[in-house]
Design a protein around this motif. Structure first.
Motif, PDB file in Angstrom:
ATOM      1  N   VAL A 269      -3.761  17.355  -0.482  1.00 26.71           N
ATOM      2  CA  VAL A 269      -4.673  16.726   0.704  1.00 26.71           C
ATOM      3  C   VAL A 269      -4.020  15.178   0.689  1.00 26.71           C
ATOM      4  O   VAL A 269      -4.452  14.509  -0.347  1.00 26.71           O
ATOM      5  CB  VAL A 269      -6.037  16.835   0.652  1.00 26.71           C
ATOM      6  CG1 VAL A 269      -6.673  16.065   2.186  1.00 26.71           C
ATOM      7  CG2 VAL A 269      -6.477  18.259   0.593  1.00 26.71           C
TER       8      VAL A 269
ATOM      9  N   SER B 130      -4.504  11.823   3.530  1.00 30.23           N
ATOM     10  CA  SER B 130      -4.922  11.378   4.747  1.00 30.23           C
ATOM     11  C   SER B 130      -4.223  10.382   5.430  1.00 30.23           C
ATOM     12  O   SER B 130      -3.469   9.609   4.621  1.00 30.23           O
ATOM     13  CB  SER B 130      -6.473  10.663   4.416  1.00 30.23           C
ATOM     14  OG  SER B 130      -6.212   9.514   4.066  1.00 30.23           O
TER      15      SER B 130
ATOM     16  N   GLU C 299       0.813  10.281  11.610  1.00 28.24           N
ATOM     17  CA  GLU C 299       1.005  11.717  11.124  1.00 28.24           C
ATOM     18  C   GLU C 299       2.094  12.274  10.678  1.00 28.24           C
ATOM     19  O   GLU C 299       2.195  12.865   9.336  1.00 28.24           O
ATOM     20  CB  GLU C 299       0.343  12.491  12.401  1.00 28.24           C
ATOM     21  CG  GLU C 299       0.005  13.917  11.635  1.00 28.24           C
ATOM     22  CD  GLU C 299      -0.996  14.769  12.445  1.00 28.24           C
ATOM     23  OE1 GLU C 299      -1.132  15.885  12.220  1.00 28.24           O
ATOM     24  OE2 GLU C 299      -0.914  14.307  13.655  1.00 28.24           O
TER      25      GLU C 299
ATOM     26  N   ARG D  45      -1.833  19.592   3.098  1.00 26.17           N
ATOM     27  CA  ARG D  45      -2.779  19.424   4.207  1.00 26.17           C
ATOM     28  C   ARG D  45      -2.784  17.849   4.576  1.00 26.17           C
ATOM     29  O   ARG D  45      -2.931  17.072   3.594  1.00 26.17           O
ATOM     30  CB  ARG D  45      -4.096  19.766   3.870  1.00 26.17           C
ATOM     31  CG  ARG D  45      -4.546  21.166   3.696  1.00 26.17           C
ATOM     32  CD  ARG D  45      -5.743  21.581   3.244  1.00 26.17           C
ATOM     33  NE  ARG D  45      -6.883  21.062   3.942  1.00 26.17           N
ATOM     34  CZ  ARG D  45      -8.097  21.251   3.677  1.00 26.17           C
ATOM     35  NH1 ARG D  45      -8.542  21.933   2.572  1.00 26.17           N
ATOM     36  NH2 ARG D  45      -8.936  20.557   4.168  1.00 26.17           N
TER      37      ARG D  45
ATOM     38  N   GLU E 290      -4.797  15.102   6.750  1.00 26.28           N
ATOM     39  CA  GLU E 290      -5.809  15.041   7.879  1.00 26.28           C
ATOM     40  C   GLU E 290      -6.071  13.587   8.178  1.00 26.28           C
ATOM     41  O   GLU E 290      -5.873  13.015   7.278  1.00 26.28           O
ATOM     42  CB  GLU E 290      -7.006  15.424   6.944  1.00 26.28           C
ATOM     43  CG  GLU E 290      -7.135  16.800   6.350  1.00 26.28           C
ATOM     44  CD  GLU E 290      -7.351  18.010   7.317  1.00 26.28           C
ATOM     45  OE1 GLU E 290      -7.898  17.699   8.487  1.00 26.28           O
ATOM     46  OE2 GLU E 290      -6.905  19.025   7.131  1.00 26.28           O
ATOM     47  N   GLN E 291      -6.422  13.393   9.221  1.00 26.50           N
ATOM     48  CA  GLN E 291      -6.780  12.022   9.851  1.00 26.50           C
ATOM     49  C   GLN E 291      -8.111  11.718   9.239  1.00 26.50           C
ATOM     50  O   GLN E 291      -9.181  12.217   9.433  1.00 26.50           O
ATOM     51  CB  GLN E 291      -6.735  11.844  11.393  1.00 26.50           C
ATOM     52  CG  GLN E 291      -7.029  10.683  11.823  1.00 26.50           C
ATOM     53  CD  GLN E 291      -6.998  10.438  13.271  1.00 26.50           C
ATOM     54  OE1 GLN E 291      -6.847  11.569  13.828  1.00 26.50           O
ATOM     55  NE2 GLN E 291      -6.908   9.376  13.875  1.00 26.50           N
TER      56      GLN E 291
ATOM     57  N   VAL F 246     -12.160  11.995   3.867  1.00 27.23           N
ATOM     58  CA  VAL F 246     -11.279  13.405   3.942  1.00 27.23           C
ATOM     59  C   VAL F 246     -11.518  14.233   2.956  1.00 27.23           C
ATOM     60  O   VAL F 246     -11.491  15.659   2.708  1.00 27.23           O
ATOM     61  CB  VAL F 246      -9.591  13.250   4.188  1.00 27.23           C
ATOM     62  CG1 VAL F 246      -8.811  14.374   4.068  1.00 27.23           C
ATOM     63  CG2 VAL F 246      -9.623  12.433   5.560  1.00 27.23           C
TER      64      VAL F 246
ATOM     65  N   GLU G  88     -14.899  15.896   2.532  1.00 30.38           N
ATOM     66  CA  GLU G  88     -15.092  17.065   3.516  1.00 30.38           C
ATOM     67  C   GLU G  88     -14.317  18.310   2.942  1.00 30.38           C
ATOM     68  O   GLU G  88     -14.889  19.341   2.919  1.00 30.38           O
ATOM     69  CB  GLU G  88     -14.537  16.572   4.690  1.00 30.38           C
ATOM     70  CG  GLU G  88     -15.683  15.631   5.527  1.00 30.38           C
ATOM     71  CD  GLU G  88     -14.869  15.232   6.800  1.00 30.38           C
ATOM     72  OE1 GLU G  88     -13.821  15.511   7.263  1.00 30.38           O
ATOM     73  OE2 GLU G  88     -15.624  14.328   7.578  1.00 30.38           O
ATOM     74  N   ALA G  89     -13.343  18.002   2.406  1.00 30.47           N
ATOM     75  CA  ALA G  89     -12.377  19.119   1.804  1.00 30.47           C
ATOM     76  C   ALA G  89     -13.068  19.732   0.731  1.00 30.47           C
ATOM     77  O   ALA G  89     -12.865  21.074   0.433  1.00 30.47           O
ATOM     78  CB  ALA G  89     -10.810  18.648   1.451  1.00 30.47           C
TER      79      ALA G  89
END
Length: 156
Positions: free
Chosen positions: A47, A49, A71, A97, A99-100, A106, A109-110
């Protein structure tokens, strides 16, 4: 003795979320996560961000085009980092992944869907080595899953 049908959680490979930012310490965390996934039959979500620069003094008008560019740059950086750290065939599923949001937010949350969240920390020695970076600290404090902080002895 009749065996019960496996539950959904038994059929799904354990999920390991790992924070990646392109640094040496995040590459080491990714390598550790892949090794753990191999040992447990898991899968890895690497992940990264990204945040839109909200600096009012930034040159240019920005807007939607700048968002897409930020992005896209994060996606490329994540892809390159994963390939450099674990190669193109690491032996376990490694999903990328992007994510913004802020890195800590981030990853926290993940972590809600993960069994394990892995982060790196800068490889400082001595007293500084006992300290966590701000992202690692946030993840350790707020993650919904177990957290592993991987040390890296290679400076950036």
């Amino acid at each position: 003795m009749k065996r019960e049908e496996p539950t959904v959680s038994e059929l799904v490979e354990p999920l390991i979320v790992v924070g990646v930012d392109g640094s040496n310490h995040s590459k080491e965390a990714l390598r550790w996560a892949v090794a753990q996934a191999k040992a447990t039959g898991g899968r890895v979500h690497a992940v990264m961000s990204w945040e839109w620069n909200t600096n009012p003094f930034a040159v240019g008008t920005g807007g939607e085009e700048e968002l897409v560019t930020a992005e896209t740059a994060a996606r490329r950086k994540l892809s390159d980092t994963v390939a450099e750290a674990v190669g193109t065939s690491p032996g376990v599923p490694v999903f990328r992944r992007v994510e913004q949001g802020s890195p800590g937010q981030v990853l926290v949350e993940a972590s809600q869907e993960a069994e394990l969240t892995v982060v790196g920390t800068r490889g400082y020695g001595g007293i500084k080595g006992a300290l966590l970076g701000s992202v690692s600290q946030q993840v350790v404090q707020y993650a919904a899953s177990t957290v592993v902080v991987v040390r890296d002895g290679v400076p950036d």
